[in-house]
Design a protein around this motif. Sequence first.
Motif, PDB file in Angstrom:
ATOM      1  N   GLY A  80      10.133 -37.219 -20.805  1.00  0.00           N
ATOM      2  CA  GLY A  80       9.969 -36.913 -19.389  1.00  0.00           C
ATOM      3  C   GLY A  80       9.729 -38.170 -18.581  1.00  0.00           C
ATOM      4  N   LEU A  81      10.277 -38.199 -17.380  1.00  0.00           N
ATOM      5  CA  LEU A  81       9.973 -39.278 -16.438  1.00  0.00           C
ATOM      6  C   LEU A  81       9.251 -38.643 -15.275  1.00  0.00           C
ATOM      7  CD1 LEU A  81      13.409 -41.145 -16.323  1.00  0.00           C
ATOM      8  CD2 LEU A  81      11.551 -41.424 -17.958  1.00  0.00           C
ATOM      9  N   ALA A  82       8.002 -39.055 -15.073  1.00  0.00           N
ATOM     10  CA  ALA A  82       7.238 -38.464 -13.989  1.00  0.00           C
ATOM     11  C   ALA A  82       6.999 -39.507 -12.913  1.00  0.00           C
ATOM     12  CB  ALA A  82       5.917 -37.928 -14.524  1.00  0.00           C
ATOM     13  N   GLY A  83       6.414 -39.081 -11.847  1.00  0.00           N
ATOM     14  CA  GLY A  83       6.116 -40.000 -10.767  1.00  0.00           C
ATOM     15  C   GLY A  83       6.358 -39.326  -9.432  1.00  0.00           C
ATOM     16  N   LEU A  84       5.740 -39.895  -8.400  1.00  0.00           N
ATOM     17  CA  LEU A  84       5.999 -39.365  -7.068  1.00  0.00           C
ATOM     18  C   LEU A  84       7.461 -39.631  -6.715  1.00  0.00           C
ATOM     19  CD1 LEU A  84       2.790 -40.646  -5.278  1.00  0.00           C
ATOM     20  CD2 LEU A  84       3.247 -38.364  -6.164  1.00  0.00           C
ATOM     21  N   THR A 102      -1.986 -34.197 -20.294  1.00  0.00           N
ATOM     22  CA  THR A 102      -2.648 -33.140 -19.531  1.00  0.00           C
ATOM     23  C   THR A 102      -2.297 -33.292 -18.064  1.00  0.00           C
ATOM     24  OG1 THR A 102      -4.554 -34.518 -19.112  1.00  0.00           O
ATOM     25  CG2 THR A 102      -4.629 -33.153 -21.097  1.00  0.00           C
ATOM     26  N   GLU A 103      -2.445 -32.202 -17.372  1.00  0.00           N
ATOM     27  CA  GLU A 103      -2.132 -32.195 -15.950  1.00  0.00           C
ATOM     28  C   GLU A 103      -2.926 -33.270 -15.210  1.00  0.00           C
ATOM     29  OE1 GLU A 103      -0.818 -28.908 -13.980  1.00  0.00           O
ATOM     30  OE2 GLU A 103      -0.356 -30.532 -12.579  1.00  0.00           O
ATOM     31  N   GLU A 104      -4.220 -33.343 -15.523  1.00  0.00           N
ATOM     32  CA  GLU A 104      -5.085 -34.272 -14.794  1.00  0.00           C
ATOM     33  C   GLU A 104      -4.629 -35.706 -15.024  1.00  0.00           C
ATOM     34  OE1 GLU A 104      -6.782 -32.053 -17.293  1.00  0.00           O
ATOM     35  OE2 GLU A 104      -6.145 -30.702 -15.702  1.00  0.00           O
ATOM     36  N   ALA A 111      -3.227 -38.185 -12.105  1.00  0.00           N
ATOM     37  CA  ALA A 111      -3.927 -39.440 -11.871  1.00  0.00           C
ATOM     38  C   ALA A 111      -2.983 -40.625 -12.018  1.00  0.00           C
ATOM     39  CB  ALA A 111      -5.090 -39.564 -12.851  1.00  0.00           C
ATOM     40  N   ALA A 112      -2.183 -40.587 -13.061  1.00  0.00           N
ATOM     41  CA  ALA A 112      -1.261 -41.695 -13.286  1.00  0.00           C
ATOM     42  C   ALA A 112      -0.244 -41.780 -12.164  1.00  0.00           C
ATOM     43  CB  ALA A 112      -0.556 -41.503 -14.632  1.00  0.00           C
ATOM     44  N   MET A 113       0.222 -40.614 -11.715  1.00  0.00           N
ATOM     45  CA  MET A 113       1.229 -40.610 -10.657  1.00  0.00           C
ATOM     46  C   MET A 113       0.689 -41.255  -9.391  1.00  0.00           C
ATOM     47  SD  MET A 113       2.834 -36.854 -11.264  1.00  0.00           S
ATOM     48  CE  MET A 113       3.508 -36.662  -9.658  1.00  0.00           C
ATOM     49  N   LEU A 114      -0.624 -41.108  -9.171  1.00  0.00           N
ATOM     50  CA  LEU A 114      -1.217 -41.676  -7.968  1.00  0.00           C
ATOM     51  C   LEU A 114      -1.593 -43.135  -8.165  1.00  0.00           C
ATOM     52  CD1 LEU A 114      -3.326 -38.640  -6.850  1.00  0.00           C
ATOM     53  CD2 LEU A 114      -1.164 -39.438  -5.906  1.00  0.00           C
ATOM     54  N   GLY A 115      -1.253 -43.676  -9.333  1.00  0.00           N
ATOM     55  CA  GLY A 115      -1.432 -45.102  -9.524  1.00  0.00           C
ATOM     56  C   GLY A 115      -2.733 -45.484 -10.203  1.00  0.00           C
TER      57      GLY A 115
END
Lengths: 342, 504, 357, 319
Positions: free
Chosen positions: B284-288, B484-486, B490-494
């Motif tokens: 998966g590639l996540a991120g804003l 985990t979701e959290e 958190a990572a997505m927000l940097g």
Amino acid sequence: MMRLWRRLRSSPAASGYLLLLLGIIVNILVQGPDFFTSYNFNSLLAVNAPLVLAAIAQTVVVLTGGIDLSIGSNMTLVNTVAIALANQGHWPVGASWAVALVAATLVGVGNGLMVAYLRIPPLLATFASMSVVGGIALWVWPKPGGMVPPEIYTAYGAPFLGVPVAGWIIIAVALLWLVVSRLRVGTYLRAVGGRERSAYASGINTAAVKFFAYTFCGFITGVAGLCLTALTASGDPKIGLLFGLNSIAAVILGGSSLAGGWGSVGGSIAGALFLGLINNIVFFLFRNFVSQIQSLTSVASFYQQLLANLIVIFGLASAALTQRGEAGSGPGRRRRGGTQHV
Amino acid sequence: MLQAQHISKHFGGVTALKDASLSLAPGEIRALLGANGSGKSTLVKVLGGLVAPDSGTIFLDGKPLAINSPSDARSHGIAVAYQDLSLVPRLSVAENILLGREPCRRPGFVDTRKVRSRAAELLARLQVDASPDDLAGDLEPAAQSLVEVAKALAWEPRILILDEVTASLHHDQVQHLFALLRAMSQKGLAILFVSHRFDEVFSLCQTAVVLRGGESVASVQLDQVDEADVVYHMTGTRPEKYQAVTAGAQSEAEREVVLAVTNLQVPPRVRGVTLTARAGEIIGLAGLQGQGQAEFLRAIYGQIPFGGGRVEYGGAAVAFASPREAVRRGIGFISGDREREGILPVRSVTENLFLARLAKKRLVTILNPRLLQDEARRQIKQLRIVAGSAGHPASSLSGGNQQKLIIGRWLAVQPRLLLLDDPTKGVDVSARREIHDLLRQMAAAGTAVLISSSDNEELLAIAERIYVFYEGEIIAILQGSEKTEEALVAAMLGMKQTRPKEGA
Amino acid sequence: GCGGSKGTAPDASKTGQAGQAEKTAKKSGFNIALLDGTNGNAWRIQMEQNMQQVADKLKSQGIISNYSVYVANNDATTQAQQMDQLINSGVDAILINPVSATALAPVIDKAVSKGILVMAIDQHISHPKVISVTTDQYEWARIQAEWLAKQLNGKGDILQFDAIAGAPANEVRHQAFADVLAKYPGIKVLKQVNMDWDEGKAKQLMTSLLSTYPNFDAILCQDGAAVGIINALQEANHPLPKAITSDEWIAYLRLWYDINQKNPNNPLNAIIVENPPGIGADGLMIAVNLLQGKKLKDGVLTSDPMDKANKNAIMIKPTLIITNENLKEWYEKTKDKPDTYYIDSVLSPEEIDKLFQ
Amino acid sequence: MSKINLNWRHNQIFMAGLIAVALFIVGGLVNASFLSPTNIGSILSMAVLLGFAAAGQTLVVIAGGEGIDLSVGAVMSLGAVLAAQTMAGQNSNIVPALLLVILSGATIGLFNAAGILYARVPPLVMTMAMANVVTTIQLIYTHGSPVGMPAPIIAFIGSRRLFPFLPWLVVLGFIILFLMQFILRRTVYGQQLYAIGSNYNAAYLAGVRAGTVKGIAYILSGILSSLAGFWLIAYNNFVFVNMGAAYVLPSVAAVVIGGTSLAGGEGSYTGTLIGSVILTALASLLVVLHTDEAGRQIINGLVLILLLALYTRQPAIRQ
Ligand SMILES: Nc1ncnc2c1ncn2[C@@H]1O[C@H](COP(=O)(O)OP(=O)(O)OP(=O)(O)O)[C@@H](O)[C@H]1O
Ligand SMILES: Nc1ncnc2c1ncn2[C@@H]1O[C@H](COP(=O)(O)OP(=O)(O)OP(=O)(O)O)[C@@H](O)[C@H]1O
Ligand SMILES: [Mg+2]
Ligand SMILES: [Mg+2]
């Protein structure tokens, strides 16, 4: 300077202005200082005003994503009606010209009805009306003849306050367009051309906007036809033949997109003048240089056409390339951030 | 305040709505739910004046209301943000927002200054990353969606209808939008909200209407039901306990490395990404939105050139000059932007299914349409695509089915590496599950799957490993218990609490 | 005097051109330009080539210093622009094969007021100060129609093929056909169509006409239409007409000859009247003479039927007429020419001299 | 009932067919001999000529992206000139003539493709400008006097009939129809042509060589138009410059009346041929009506408007 350049590049008219500039420079090179004589300006404007006006008319419908092939026939109709009424019907010139203008507007109304309300694709609708209107022109004035009072045609080519009357007419029509483009309908024309469904979903009566575009186009075509009549001072049922396709070429040279929603009247004016300058460039090139070459003279007339046509292709290609990367159509679109949809 | 009763609509042979009803009160935020193709957008378009219903009546404040055009709807205070947007790409953002509602100076003259300032105001309120002078078509999809919302708000409506505007928005953008919507609904605005994301629906809406096959089958208080109930209403069956297809049992080390990317740079968005994908893995590639995921995928696929770094595919360094080269080497790509990059709308289901397979063939190859038809029918059955027939145009399918069609397109060529750029945007829950199953099947058969998504739930459910993108770099790699979701949010927000293990 | 003609038609030799020629006062070194409306067909190209030959000769004699050609691609405004530019670039004479018979009037006024000799060739220009040197199109069509009427003994049904409606030459010919046929009430025009100077269209028109009008006696047509017509008839196995007209296209001449060779007993009854591209060269020579100050004889200038108000036309009567009597002779004479060649004739210096005082 | 939706495209062809038949019936009412086998054969062979001219047009319109080829007429003219000159009335020269004609058409198509793909000039103006250049080249090459004539076999096919109602040209038309439909429906190229016309980006991303497929459409259009010129001299049996000029706009009209959408991505050559029959029958009918040229043009336009209003209407935005 950079800012100006960037602004120019983001405007649809960029290619038109650049080409015109290039055309003028080359023209000066081949024509010499005579280019700057007022006689030359008057003559260029007077001769090319009909095409310039036709290009303005064409731009209005191209902005909505349409096209009008019938502009040439319509100009012929104006010419023949104006001459027939004045020469055969012995109407006063003013009245006959006014009627001719109304006739042209009515042709626009007809095109508008077909495109906006019958929803026939514009290319085909105006192809059909081209035949009808051309037929009517032939019926109105079957052979060349008739004349325009000399006062009119001398006035048409003469300067007034330093600018030839033909130039004033272009200015007047351009101002008229400026007014229209500042009205709501000005935005709606581009919205309809840009994406008709979106415009409709935004509560715009898209059919009415398109109808307006063709009607307005018809009216300006009428003015173009009257200029043509003043220029030629006579009636001829074949006179407008080439204006339909030439006006489309002028519009593209001016940087407008045939897909609609993107274009400018200023660019189209420049595009039309560029086409006029090509004739001039070729003329002087052959007059001043090529005609001295003995071996070429016997075939010179062919190469004039070839050269003119090649310059047009060059112009079209550079017009298209100038738009590259800007919000033009096609894959080269720039996107701000996010997903790059190439 | 607004009541739509017994609305039906047929498109040719397709029944989009039959006897659908809906009511909306001032200050209410109501969800309109339903599977793909259940008629949500059609109902929305009926209310917005874009679709003329075959029968049915609409009441506003108890009086029958005739909506004969979008301008009728707007003049009665109904404003719609459409799923497929109503922006004009080559008008500026400001012109778009106030299209049809331009403030005028003297009679008829548009007051451009006011247009700009009104637009700027709305953009600021919605926190859109765009200037009023940008061309709408130049914006990224998320910004476009928000401009679409701004456009609806510009009408100062009494009734606001939002059709899947959150589909391409990211978590924080959604939260901000919701805060705004709640505030406005408290002032009496009635909101109809369409989304396939249940978390959003449950957090924003009080009530919901569920459509199934064009019929309104239930009207529920959302605090009294749970997700399973809603799915039951949508599909008519209880969601079975869900059996994940597990990928091959081989241990990680045994699986062959399909793709190894080192320090990939795609200016200006991607600034050094390192990543490895093995056969049979789903990554998966996540991120804003706009952190470089899309560019990363597209650079590998050869659609855009990359500026630096190294891409190794099947053991050899590659730099594809066009998608075609990538396809020939066994790579596939699916975009979430179906309309622009996915389907061939006027072509048949069959032709859509075989597009990728035929793309690998020589141009002069002769086809046997019978064979293709038969195989298409088989695939349609296997993929459970709901279509009139294999000969129907793809545009007659609902969004979810169109996306399944596109996945089927790649299934037919069994790529070694499949790249997906937010593929389930606007796809309903059950179709999304089916798509996940298909991806797992492909992985089980040895395909390496690289999927970027704007939906965290989706990534958590399907990916073995999640790379989180932040400003063009990988800020975290989540796998196993870290997934985990959290941690993800958190990572997505940097927030760097999980160190990337790979690369570096 | 006006060559004995009555009326008040202004005489071009008096009103402008002749006086102008005196002013120039030079005998050689003339700067001459040709504005050709198009060079898009064989006839025009032959015309340009003829003129170039004459010009080259005159150049070598020093009579003209510069001769240049400009084409306007059938665009009347381009032609006006070219003319306008020429006015300022020191030409002594402008020869025009106009796109439009009337559209140049304003620029012509300018040119004439600058003392430039303006002359129309091939197609008439309706302007009192422009001398038009043309083949007498009225006469051309009259000869054909008279011949046709005679072949039919004044009685029969005919089909009429015109060229482009609204084109000057076409309108003159149409008029001449009508005038002649008016004298023969026994001849009925079953159908008149326009072939637009497109030989392919002529064939399609004939094909279409055959279903409705299979019983015609003769065909009155202009230019290359005859080739298409005969082709269409042959393909339909339809009997050839009792009489048919045309101009001097070699392709047609050969077709006709072949038909006769195959049916010596039943030859095609046809007539060719010339419309020679050499008219351009005639015009050029006349222009040079005018520039040298020579004066046209009384009576040379007449009125073009399209422009009755002016006496400004030198109309060269077609002399070459080919019928079955002299077909073989002309067939032999033109054996080495390409199919699209037009039998040409240019006035001899003596004939030119005869026009002048 | 969903068949209605599915068959919409086919319906348009069906409608066009109906109109073609209706035109013949009207013709028959005006004059019974309009329906004679010979006349039907004549109209069909003229229609086939237009159909040839519209073959390349069909491809580029299907290719989408505002695809259109206005150089059809000029390329036909050049093809005709080259064919006549090379054949020079000799059967033995047919093959070289065909090769030359194909080569010249392909070259011009290549230039069109280059301008459209690389310089990104809109097809309408690119091909229009190209038409002017090709016409000029033709004039320079021939000096207005093209020479030669079709080989006897070719002239035979071009102008003789198998039965009164069935000219050989129509037989040839059926062969071309078969080939065109085969290319469009049964080859990978045809499928990809529809694909790029329907959604250029999607096809590109699926690995289709979108630019190449589009470029080939323009090259094929050049070749087909040039071959149309070849058959034009076969039909006419003689050659002159600008023979094809009159075919440009009718070729577009035939394509659209035949149900090919100007938006690209759908259409068929069957439709184009029916469209050609409609236009030719209309022209033929106008010839025998009792009116002058002005009246003919007016009626021609009005009938076209009627036809277009009958079935090329776009769907309303509000559904
Ligand atoms: N213009 C149209 N022509 C034909 N069929 C249509 C049209 N618009 C919608 N449909 C069909 O009507 C049905 C309902 O479509 P609609 O778009 O309302 O579904 P939806 O609930 O919004 O689905 P999604 O969640 O995918 O957006 C679908 O089967 C769709 O294929
Ligand atoms: N969305 C579109 N719709 C229609 N035509 C398009 C579209 N995008 C691009 N084109 C056309 O295709 C042309 C070439 O596009 P592009 O450069 O992307 O080709 P390509 O796919 O890279 O081809 P190749 O890989 O074979 O070189 C454009 O100039 C335009 O005419
Ligand atoms: Mg929807
Ligand atoms: Mg490329």
